[in-house]
Design an enzyme around this catalytic site. Structure first.
Site, PDB file in Angstrom:
ATOM      1  N   HIS A 123       0.807  -1.215   0.000  1.00 31.71           N
ATOM      2  CA  HIS A 123       0.000   0.000   0.000  1.00 31.71           C
ATOM      3  C   HIS A 123       0.849   1.278   0.000  1.00 31.71           C
ATOM      4  CE1 HIS A 123       0.934   0.532   4.315  1.00 31.71           C
ATOM      5  NE2 HIS A 123       0.838  -0.788   4.363  1.00 31.71           N
ATOM      6  N   ASP A 124       0.337   2.273  -0.706  1.00 29.23           N
ATOM      7  CA  ASP A 124       0.880   3.636  -0.693  1.00 29.23           C
ATOM      8  C   ASP A 124       2.266   3.740  -1.310  1.00 29.23           C
ATOM      9  OD1 ASP A 124      -1.370   4.856   0.892  1.00 29.23           O
ATOM     10  OD2 ASP A 124      -0.635   3.443   2.389  1.00 29.23           O
ATOM     11  N   GLY A 141       5.116  -1.133   2.497  1.00 33.71           N
ATOM     12  CA  GLY A 141       4.297   0.062   2.319  1.00 33.71           C
ATOM     13  C   GLY A 141       5.077   1.354   2.313  1.00 33.71           C
TER      14      GLY A 141
END
Length: 261
Positions: A123-124, A141
């Site tokens: 994520h991100d 992440g």
């Protein structure tokens, strides 16, 4: 306009947007918020879900899972997005997650990448263009992987790490700190082991540019990395040197893998 081809065993939820010439193979599942741009191919047994857009002429190979919920215990189902660019090759069992509210809500993947079997983008993350992740690479992440980076097989990149343009990470390496542009990093706990000379030569770097980068790496191997970078940045430097110095002086959550003396 090329026709869309959807295998009878595939599930495409109402609301999904399919561009011209999209091919969806057997037993794929495409979610309601997904957009597949022109010429995207899902080979078979591919899951694409969430607010995900995949760019034109990208091919996704069997058993990849794209856009499923992040592996973050803080994630509570908030709406976040995944954006993947054009002409990527996403191989078998690859997983790419969308963002989280705490990380800005967006995972971004550029164009012309090769993500080999079993690799993971969390994520991100922000992944640049022409990036290669070899088999079973794990990108945690909030990482930033700049253009033309190669990460060798079975390597891991710690959350919030940045890897500068043109760097190369050797196989079976754990990267826990920022990697300078064009650096070559390898080892169980990654250390800078010179310049990525193969990558630099492929980009057309001449002898003068290579000599300047070698001299810069030597200067950065002693004392404070940031202080040395500030001093060098005040003088006249080549474009590639400037890129390395700007990378060092940019904000970061991590320390640096410094060149060895």
């Amino acid at each position: 306009m090329a026709e869309v081809a959807v295998h009878p065993s595939a599930v495409v939820e109402p609301g999904a947007v399919l561009g011209d010439g999209v091919e969806i193979g057997p037993f794929c599942h495409v979610g309601a918020q997904v957009r597949l741009d022109d010429g995207v191919v899902l080979k078979s047994h591919v899951v694409v879900t969430g607010d995900t857009r995949i760019g034109a002429e990208t091919t996704v190979f069997p058993f990849a899972c794209i856009g499923e919920a992040p592996q973050d215990l803080k994630y509570r189902g908030e709406p976040t997005v995944l954006r993947i660019g054009a002409r990527n090759r996403i191989r078998e069992y690859v997983t790419i997650n969308p963002g989280t509210e705490g990380g800005g809500g967006r995972t971004i993947v550029g164009d012309d990448g090769l993500f080999m079997a079993g690799s993971h983008i969390a994520h991100d993350c922000r992944i640049g263009n022409n990036v290669i992740l070899v088999n079973n690479v794990a990108i945690a992440g909030h990482c930033v992987i700049d253009d033309e980076v190669i990460v060798g097989g079975l390597s891991g990149v710690h959350q919030f790490v940045r890897i500068g343009r043109g760097a190369m990470i050797g196989a079976v390496t754990m990267v826990t700190a920022d990697v300078l542009p064009y650096a070559l990093v390898q080892g169980p706990r990654g250390q800078v082991d010179g310049l990525n000379l193969v990558g630099l030569k492929r980009r057309g770097a001449g002898r003068a540019e290579l000599a300047a980068l070698r001299q810069l790496m030597s200067a950065l191997s002693g004392g404070s990395l940031r202080e040395t970078a500030r001093a060098r940045a005040a003088g006249e430097v080549s474009p590639m040197e400037r890129e390395v110095l700007d990378f060092i002086l940019a904000p970061t959550e991590r320390s640096f893998l410094a060149p060895q003396a």
